[in-house]
Design an enzyme around this catalytic site. Structure first.
Site, PDB file in Angstrom:
ATOM      1  N   GLU A  32      -1.704   0.398   8.111  1.00  0.00           N
ATOM      2  CA  GLU A  32      -0.841  -0.654   7.575  1.00  0.00           C
ATOM      3  C   GLU A  32       0.257  -0.062   6.694  1.00  0.00           C
ATOM      4  OE1 GLU A  32      -2.864  -3.399   5.021  1.00  0.00           O
ATOM      5  OE2 GLU A  32      -1.047  -4.511   4.534  1.00  0.00           O
ATOM      6  N   GLU A  51       2.380 -11.338   5.617  1.00  0.00           N
ATOM      7  CA  GLU A  51       1.406 -10.654   6.472  1.00  0.00           C
ATOM      8  C   GLU A  51       1.935 -10.790   7.899  1.00  0.00           C
ATOM      9  OE1 GLU A  51      -1.231  -8.997   5.499  1.00  0.00           O
ATOM     10  OE2 GLU A  51      -1.748  -9.763   3.495  1.00  0.00           O
ATOM     11  N   HIS A  73       0.826  -1.209   0.000  1.00  0.00           N
ATOM     12  CA  HIS A  73       0.000   0.000   0.000  1.00  0.00           C
ATOM     13  C   HIS A  73       0.865   1.266   0.000  1.00  0.00           C
ATOM     14  CE1 HIS A  73      -2.954  -3.096   0.861  1.00  0.00           C
ATOM     15  NE2 HIS A  73      -2.161  -3.481   1.851  1.00  0.00           N
ATOM     16  N   HIS A  93       3.223  -6.761   4.447  1.00  0.00           N
ATOM     17  CA  HIS A  93       1.858  -6.337   4.770  1.00  0.00           C
ATOM     18  C   HIS A  93       1.531  -6.649   6.227  1.00  0.00           C
ATOM     19  CE1 HIS A  93       0.245  -5.750   0.585  1.00  0.00           C
ATOM     20  NE2 HIS A  93       1.358  -6.423   0.330  1.00  0.00           N
TER      21      HIS A  93
HETATM   22 ZN   LIG Z   1      -1.826  -5.244   2.817  1.00  0.00          ZN
END
Ligand SMILES: [Zn+2]
Length: 303
Positions: A124, A261, A87, A179
């Site tokens: 995030e 993640e 992102h 992430h």
């Molecule tokens: Zn993400």
């Protein structure tokens, strides 16, 4: 592996030019000594993170212009790593731009998304940038050339297809997209997402599934060890390993690549970890260790 006639265009840049960027290391070290970092969470637009709190203090008595580490120094010398901070903190201000659909081979996806955030509002996209910057520092110290898909220096994005292309263009030896998840509260832990075999449109991951699996397995082990956290309770039976064929950043990669993640931002316990700079430093150590293990395994075998 069998290959279709459509091989990638030749004329790629020579790997030799990869050695150049190691010079950036002393700049980072000096910057770290200035103590400009914003502590903790929610620290603005990514301007002040990435320094190592623990190492910033000692006196600069010796050599301000200490010898530039030789590009050939370190176990990762000659290796190119692309780190992809998931992102972008600016995405939320550019929702129309990031909604644009891009071709991911077996379908179309949004250019990018805003990502999730903790209940306290730590995004995030700030988390991923911080972990990636810390990881870059560690890998450069080991001699790797490290490139980021963005460094808080763009208004939004890049789009997922461009993120993959940056790794391809660099002919990266490995790429990791960082992430944090937005699963329901109570779901905890990290997981690694590896590319499934996709051969559709401009996607062809067949050559990278095996090395990516190797990278992912090593990354999961190193991340668990460095952070003291466990594989996600809610993914694939708690193995910490998942395989997906719907992520543009993986589908379009031609170099070994995985997503990590790091934890669940929507779980209070995980969010506490993710929001702590000290834990993010551990996370970075885990990512760097996993990459190092992968890149130094069976030296000579790879690429
Ligand atoms: Zn993400």
């Amino acid at each position: 592996m069998p290959h279709s006639p459509a091989s990638p265009p030749s004329g790629r840049p020579p790997r030799s030019r990869r050695l150049l960027t190691a010079v950036a290391v002393p700049v980072l070290l000096l910057a770290g000594g200035l103590g400009y970092g914003l502590a903790g969470r929610g620290g603005g637009d990514g301007g002040g993170t990435g320094h190592d709190d623990a190492k910033a203090a000692p006196a600069p008595a010796r050599t301000p212009a200490s010898p530039v580490p030789s590009p050939s120094a370190g176990p990762l010398s000659g290796k190119v790593v692309v780190l992809d901070p998931g992102h972008n903190p600016g995405n939320r201000l550019h929702t129309a731009d990031i909604k644009r659909q891009v071709d991911v081979g077996n379908g179309r996806k949004e250019c990018d998304t805003t990502g999730t955030e903790t209940n306290a509002g730590y995004p995030e996209a700030e988390f991923t940038l911080d972990v990636v910057r810390r990881t870059r520092k560690l890998l450069r110290a080991r001699g790797a050339e490290v490139r980021l898909t963005h460094d808080g220096d763009r208004k939004f994005g890049p789009c997922v297809d461009e993120r993959a292309e940056i790794g391809n263009e660099a002919e990266a030896d490995a790429a990791v997209s960082v992430h944090a998840d937005g699963a329901p509260a109570g779901a905890r832990g990290f997981h690694v997402i590896m590319p499934g075999a996709v051969h559709a449109g401009k996607a062809d991951t067949r050559a990278i599934t095996a090395p990516s699996h190797d990278l992912g397995t090593r990354l999961a082990a190193s991340f668990a060890k460095a952070t003291g956290t466990s594989p996600a309770t809610y993914i694939n039976g708690g193995t910490g390993l998942d395989t997906r064929s719907d992520l543009g950043g993986l589908n379009l990669s031609r170099v070994p690549k995985v997503f990590l993640e790091c934890g669940n931002m929507r779980d209070a316990t995980d969010a506490g970890l993710l929001s702590a700079a000290e834990w993010r430093e551990r996370a970075a150590r885990g990512v760097a260790a996993g990459l190092t293990a992968y890149l130094t395994a069976g030296a000579g075998e790879k690429s």
